[in-house]
Structure formats: structure tokens, C-alpha cells
Design an enzyme around this catalytic site. Structure first.
Site, PDB file in Angstrom:
ATOM      1  N   GLY A 100       0.840  -1.199   0.000  1.00  0.00           N
ATOM      2  CA  GLY A 100       0.000   0.000   0.000  1.00  0.00           C
ATOM      3  C   GLY A 100       0.867   1.238   0.000  1.00  0.00           C
ATOM      4  N   CYS A 110       5.176  -6.342   1.688  1.00  0.00           N
ATOM      5  CA  CYS A 110       5.553  -4.924   1.780  1.00  0.00           C
ATOM      6  C   CYS A 110       4.810  -4.239   2.931  1.00  0.00           C
ATOM      7  CB  CYS A 110       5.327  -4.237   0.433  1.00  0.00           C
ATOM      8  SG  CYS A 110       6.216  -2.656   0.315  1.00  0.00           S
ATOM      9  N   TYR A 111       3.846  -3.358   2.644  1.00  0.00           N
ATOM     10  CA  TYR A 111       3.087  -2.704   3.719  1.00  0.00           C
ATOM     11  C   TYR A 111       2.441  -3.745   4.631  1.00  0.00           C
ATOM     12  CZ  TYR A 111      -0.372   0.272   6.069  1.00  0.00           C
ATOM     13  OH  TYR A 111      -1.126   0.923   7.016  1.00  0.00           O
ATOM     14  N   HIS A 156       8.222  -7.610  -3.419  1.00  0.00           N
ATOM     15  CA  HIS A 156       6.966  -7.912  -4.137  1.00  0.00           C
ATOM     16  C   HIS A 156       7.125  -9.201  -4.957  1.00  0.00           C
ATOM     17  CE1 HIS A 156       4.633  -4.282  -3.264  1.00  0.00           C
ATOM     18  NE2 HIS A 156       5.798  -3.670  -3.225  1.00  0.00           N
ATOM     19  N   GLU A 204       4.841 -10.791  -6.432  1.00  0.00           N
ATOM     20  CA  GLU A 204       3.836 -10.884  -7.497  1.00  0.00           C
ATOM     21  C   GLU A 204       4.276 -10.260  -8.818  1.00  0.00           C
ATOM     22  OE1 GLU A 204       2.806  -7.003  -5.306  1.00  0.00           O
ATOM     23  OE2 GLU A 204       3.769  -8.924  -4.904  1.00  0.00           O
ATOM     24  N   GLY A 209     -19.416  -9.145 -30.588  1.00  0.00           N
ATOM     25  CA  GLY A 209     -18.279  -9.592 -31.396  1.00  0.00           C
ATOM     26  C   GLY A 209     -17.026  -9.687 -30.549  1.00  0.00           C
ATOM     27  N   VAL A 214     -14.686 -10.708 -26.972  1.00  0.00           N
ATOM     28  CA  VAL A 214     -14.405 -11.966 -26.264  1.00  0.00           C
ATOM     29  C   VAL A 214     -15.367 -12.171 -25.096  1.00  0.00           C
ATOM     30  CG1 VAL A 214     -12.652 -13.262 -24.973  1.00  0.00           C
ATOM     31  CG2 VAL A 214     -11.958 -11.802 -26.868  1.00  0.00           C
ATOM     32  N   ASP A 215     -15.579 -11.112 -24.290  1.00  0.00           N
ATOM     33  CA  ASP A 215     -16.337 -11.275 -23.048  1.00  0.00           C
ATOM     34  C   ASP A 215     -17.786 -11.696 -23.300  1.00  0.00           C
ATOM     35  OD1 ASP A 215     -13.988 -10.415 -21.919  1.00  0.00           O
ATOM     36  OD2 ASP A 215     -14.655  -8.355 -21.651  1.00  0.00           O
ATOM     37  N   SER A 216     -18.478 -10.976 -24.191  1.00  0.00           N
ATOM     38  CA  SER A 216     -19.881 -11.317 -24.435  1.00  0.00           C
ATOM     39  C   SER A 216     -19.994 -12.684 -25.101  1.00  0.00           C
ATOM     40  CB  SER A 216     -20.577 -10.238 -25.285  1.00  0.00           C
ATOM     41  OG  SER A 216     -20.064 -10.199 -26.600  1.00  0.00           O
ATOM     42  N   ALA A 217     -19.000 -13.034 -25.925  1.00  0.00           N
ATOM     43  CA  ALA A 217     -19.031 -14.325 -26.619  1.00  0.00           C
ATOM     44  C   ALA A 217     -18.857 -15.492 -25.639  1.00  0.00           C
ATOM     45  CB  ALA A 217     -17.937 -14.370 -27.690  1.00  0.00           C
ATOM     46  N   LYS A 259      -9.554 -11.200 -17.276  1.00  0.00           N
ATOM     47  CA  LYS A 259      -9.567 -11.340 -18.737  1.00  0.00           C
ATOM     48  C   LYS A 259      -8.830 -12.600 -19.220  1.00  0.00           C
ATOM     49  CE  LYS A 259     -10.520  -9.186 -22.733  1.00  0.00           C
ATOM     50  NZ  LYS A 259     -11.798  -8.547 -23.059  1.00  0.00           N
TER      51      LYS A 259
END
Length: 520
Positions: free
Chosen positions: A59, A86-87, A172, A174, A227, A229-232, A376
Site C-alpha cells: 500500500g 511490503c506494507y 513484491h 507478485e 463480437g 471476447v467477453d460477451s461471446a 480477462k
């Protein structure tokens, strides 16, 4: 997958770090389900969730300033393994009898680390590189904890108190700049927390199918296909759950790239046999855009028209079935949920993120959001598992208003066709060069101006085409892609030779900031 399911869950406690989402994603990359919760989370609510472990994020604050975010003290006594980063590590030290000081020596960037012992570093080299970002330093670990790593400026770069299930790292793990960071996280998840790596695309699908069936019963469901990716992927998940109860409405606004509309129709109607209404609305959208050159006005008009067309189709479908359709599928992602302030877990009410053409609040339809727990990259993996074609799964981000905002000026049929052909050449050559997946976005822009050229001893007066290609992690910042000169030459030559309306190709070499990725 959240409360009531058998997956091991890791809760990432967010102390305002830019990396909280990244920590959650790294945990999921280790195939362990994770969620982000605010630092105001109580010990009682954590106990209710029965997580396998907690990770305290970094943070921006100092633990010593008034109003710095704190943790509900009983959380440390729950017996749930805790990793402070870290924090998070500094807060643990401060709360549990250690010491945190401003030593006057800060560490930012790559730092050499000596890891002498401990379960976090099991099987890893003693000397390793880690990414640091701190001013305060832990100078004494919590009571009963052992120091397991140090760096030149940080005497307590990591500590472990196994009897109390408390672990902390000043660096970190990550970020990609810590080469063994993912191994450190895996040691914490598997060896310390005993979490099972069972969070996979196949299990996500199985769980969501059960959830969707329980949610909608035997009622009909509607999905707006863009058209993208997400809605498909959302549509395919819902179709797998309820079959012909789902109807997809694909509003073809004529602003997609070459072959994309046909691909959507073939994939859904032809391959997956999803009930699909294909609305040919190209002329309608062109009519609305005639004479409009201001980018925000273009976006607004396209969004509004999309809603109107979709509402008309929804009404028709409702009339046909004698009862209104109450359920609407949306491709809301976990990042949308977090940005809407909904980090209290899936049990909390989270405000809707209207991401399908900006659907209005007054539609009075209930939402089905099968992707709301996914990032995603996970959506793409689920798409692959569902058998979606590679070209759709790995499609680069594409704006809702489509090619309309890649024509700088008035949108006409002739300019759309010119841009569509140029863009198709670019995409083909980028794929041929094996670069498509490594680029965040690559596309052509058509400024509606003319420049003088010479072709076959004749003077020409044609459009320029700009090539825009960028690399990025999340689109917040982006760097212009160093495309090979041979590729740029091939693309330029093909565009000018194959498209009579174009006589000049230029390359955009601006990063974000100061420029945006799209031109409009």
C-alpha cells in the site's frame, strides 16, 4: 468458488496497492481461487468465509501516519496462514511486537536478496533478485518470528513464525521483476496453507453451469453479442447451461473489421447452434453518423443506437413468446466488479457495470453475469475450454464504436471499406510474422485528409493510413511496438498496391501517455 463451494479460497486484503489485483491473479495462476477484500474486513466475516489463507497487500501509506489502513487485530489469532507483502509485512511487524522504522535508506527497484532459511524459500537459490518498493523498513520481526532473508538495506527482508502461521516479505513476489516470486507464492499456498490447485477452466465451467441453471430455472434469457471476447464467452457458458432457452442478439452496426460479423454468425449459429438473431443495421448506423466528426458524439450516437436496436429486438422476442424476457446476459468481469467498489466478495451486492453497448439502467431486466469472478486471461482460457475458435478467443481489444473512431472525420461507406481492407492486410501480416499474441493492439487509422502521391508516373491524391501497434499489460500505459522494418515495409507496400484510395502509410511511434492508444 466463493462461499458455499468446495474450492480452497485465498483472500487478498487490499491496503490500496496498485498490485492487489496482480496478487489475486498470481494466486489464480497457481490454480488457487482468490478474491480481493477491503482492509476493513472483520475477523468474523473472514471466519465465515473459511479461507485457506490471507495475503496482505502492499500500500502507498506509511504504517506510522495517522489514518494509515489497519487490520482487525483478532484476524491474526484465527489460525489462518497470513502472508504480508511490503506494507502488509510492516503492519504485521508493528501489530505483533516487531519494529518498523524510517531508516533513511529506501529501496526501489531490483535488489539482491539473500534467503537463508524458511519454508517460503524452500528449493530456491540462496542468492536471488527481488523487486523492492519501500521507504519504511522492518528492523525487528514480530515476536517469535525468525528472519529468513535480508538485503543490503533491509535487515528483515522476510520473516516466518510457523507456530502462529504468520509470514512476511518486504519485497513484491507478485511482479515479474522478482524472478522466483511465483515460486515463493506457491510455497506459501501449497506447503504452508495446504491449498489444492483445483481452480481450472473446466471446474469454472462446471460450477457456472450449475449456478446459471439455479438462477434462471426454465425462463428465457437474452444476450447482446458485440463480437468481443467477453460477451461471446458469457453467451457460450449460458448456452451450455440452458441451451435453447438462450437467444443471442447480434447487432451488426457495420463498424466491425473484415470478416468479423460473418465469424460471429458462423461460430454461434453454425458451429455451436446457439439461437441467434442477426440484425443487419449497417445503414441505420451510417445514417446516424452522417456528417458527425466529433469523437465523443460518434461514441454516444453508436451507443444510443445500439440500445434502441437491441430494445426493439428484445420486445419482438418477448411478444413472440407471449411473455417478456426477464434475464439479460452481461460479460461483466472481476476487474469491473472491483472498479465498481465490490471487493467484499461475491455475497455482496455489487452495482452493475453496463458494458454491453452501455445498456441503460431502466431496462428492468435481471442480470446473468457468468464471468463476474474472472479476470480477462481466465475468460480466454474458459473460451478455449468451451471450444471457441482461436481467432475469437485471442482477439485483441476492440472498441465498441469500432472503425467509426478509427476514421478521423466523417464516417462514410467508402472510408469504412478502405480502412477495413487496410486493417485486414495489417492483421494478416502481423499474424504471419507471429506477433499477434504479443501485441496488446495493432490496427490501422484513416485520417480523412488527402495527400499527394505519385504512382505509375501519375499524380495521385489519396488517403494516408496510419499503423498503430502497442504493447501493454493492462492498457493503463502502453509502449509503441518496435515492429520489424521488413514487416512495416511489407504492410505499407501491400496497402498502397492493393487499395487504390491510399497513397501513403505512416507509423505511429507515440506511447501512452502522452497519447491514448486509440486516436479518438
Amino acid at each position: 468458488m466463493g462461499p458455499g463451494f468446495e474450492y480452497d479460497t485465498v483472500l487478498v486484503v487490499d491496503f490500496g496497492a496498485q498490485y492487489a489485483q496482480l496478487i489475486a491473479r498470481r494466486v489464480r495462476e497457481a490454480r488457487v481461487y482468490s478474491e480481493i477484500v477491503p482492509h476493513t474486513v472483520t475477523a468474523a466475516s473472514i471466519l465465515e468465509r473459511r479461507p485457506a489463507a490471507l495475503i496482505l497487500s502492499g500500500g502507498p501509506a506509511s504504517v506510522h501516519v495517522d489514518g494509515a489502513p489497519r487490520l482487525d487485530p483478532p484476524i491474526y489469532e484465527l489460525g489462518v496462514p497470513v502472508l504480508g507483502i511490503c506494507y502488509g509485512a510492516q503492519l504485521m511487524a508493528l501489530d505483533l511486537g516487531g519494529r518498523v522504522e524510517r531508516t533513511g535508506v529506501s529501496e526501489f527497484g531490483k535488489t539482491e536478496l539473500r534467503a537463508s532459511s524458511g519454508t517460503l524459500f524452500a528449493g530456491l537459490p540462496e542468492e536471488q533478485t527481488a523487486w523492492m518498493s519501500h521507504r519504511d523498513t522492518v528492523t525487528a520481526p514480530p515476536e517469535g518470528a525468525t528472519v529468513t532473508a535480508e538485503s543490503p538495506a533491509t535487515p528483515v527482508a522476510a520473516f516466518e513464525a510457523p507456530e502462529r502461521s504468520l509470514y512476511g516479505v518486504q519485497f513484491h513476489p507478485e511482479v515479474v521483476h522478482t524472478p522466483h516470486g511465483q515460486d515463493v507464492l506457491k510455497n506459501f499456498l501449497y506447503e504452508i496453507a495446504g491449498a489444492e490447485p483445483d481452480w481450472t477452466p473446466a471446474t469454472v465451467i462446471e460450477e457456472q453451469v450449475a449456478r446459471i441453471r439455479a438462477q434462471v430455472g426454465s425462463e428465457r434469457v437474452l444476450c447482446a453479442l458485440s463480437g468481443g471476447v467477453d460477451s461471446a464467452v458469457a453467451a457460450l457458458l449460458v448456452h451450455k447451461a440452458i441451451g435453447s432457452q438462450l437467444t443471442c442478439v447480434f447487432v451488426d452496426h457495420g463498424l466491425l473489421r473484415k470478416g468479423e460479423a460473418e465469424q460471429v454468425v458462423e461460430t454461434f449459429g453454425g458451429h455451436f447452434h446457439v439461437p441467434l438473431v442477426h440484425v443487419q443495421a449497417q445503414q441505420r448506423f451510417l445514417g446516424r453518423l452522417a456528417g458527425v466528426t466529433e469523437p465523443e458524439q460518434k461514441r454516444k450516437l453508436i451507443g444510443e443506437e445500439f440500445i434502441r436496436v437491441f430494445e426493439e429486438e428484445a420486445r419482438k422476442l418477448g411478444t413472440d413468446s407471449q411473455e417478456p424476457i426477464r434475464w439479460l446476459v452481461q460479460g461483466t468481469l472481476y476487474s469491473d466488479v472491483i472498479e465498481s467498489g465490490g471487493t467484499d466478495g461475491v455475497a455482496e451486492t455489487i452495482k452493475s457495470h453496463h458494458n454491453v453497448g452501455g445498456l441503460p439502467d431502466d431496462m428492468e431486466m435481471k442480470l446473468v453475469e457468468p464471468l463476474r469472478l474472472l479476470f480477462k486471461d481466465e475468460v480466454r482460457r474458459v473460451g478455449e475450454e468451451l471450444g471457441m475458435p482461436e481467432r475469437m478467443v485471442w482477439r485483441q481489444p476492440f472498441p465498441g464504436p469500432g472503425l467509426a473512431i478509427r476514421i478521423i472525420g466523417d464516417v462514410t461507406e467508402e472510408r469504412l471499406e478502405t480502412l477495413r481492407e487496410a486493417d485486414a492486410i495489417l492483421q494478416e501480416e502481423v499474424r504471419k510474422a507471429g506477433l499477434y499474441r504479443s501485441l496488446w493492439q495493432s490496427f490501422c487509422v484513416l485520417p480523412a485528409i488527402r495527400s499527394v502521391g505519385v504512382q505509375g508516373d501519375s499524380r495521385t491524391y489519396g488517403y494516408p493510413i496510419a499503423i498503430r501497434a502497442v504493447t501493454s499489460e493492462d492498457a493503463m500505459t502502453a509502449d509503441w511496438a518496435r515492429l520489424p522494418y521488413d514487416l512495416v515495409e511489407t504492410v505499407s507496400s501491400r496497402i498502397i498496391n492493393e487499395i487504390p484510395a491510399v497513397n501513403r502509410v505512416v507509423l505511429d511511434v507515440t506511447s501512452k501517455p502522452p497519447a491514448t492508444i486509440e486516436w479518438e
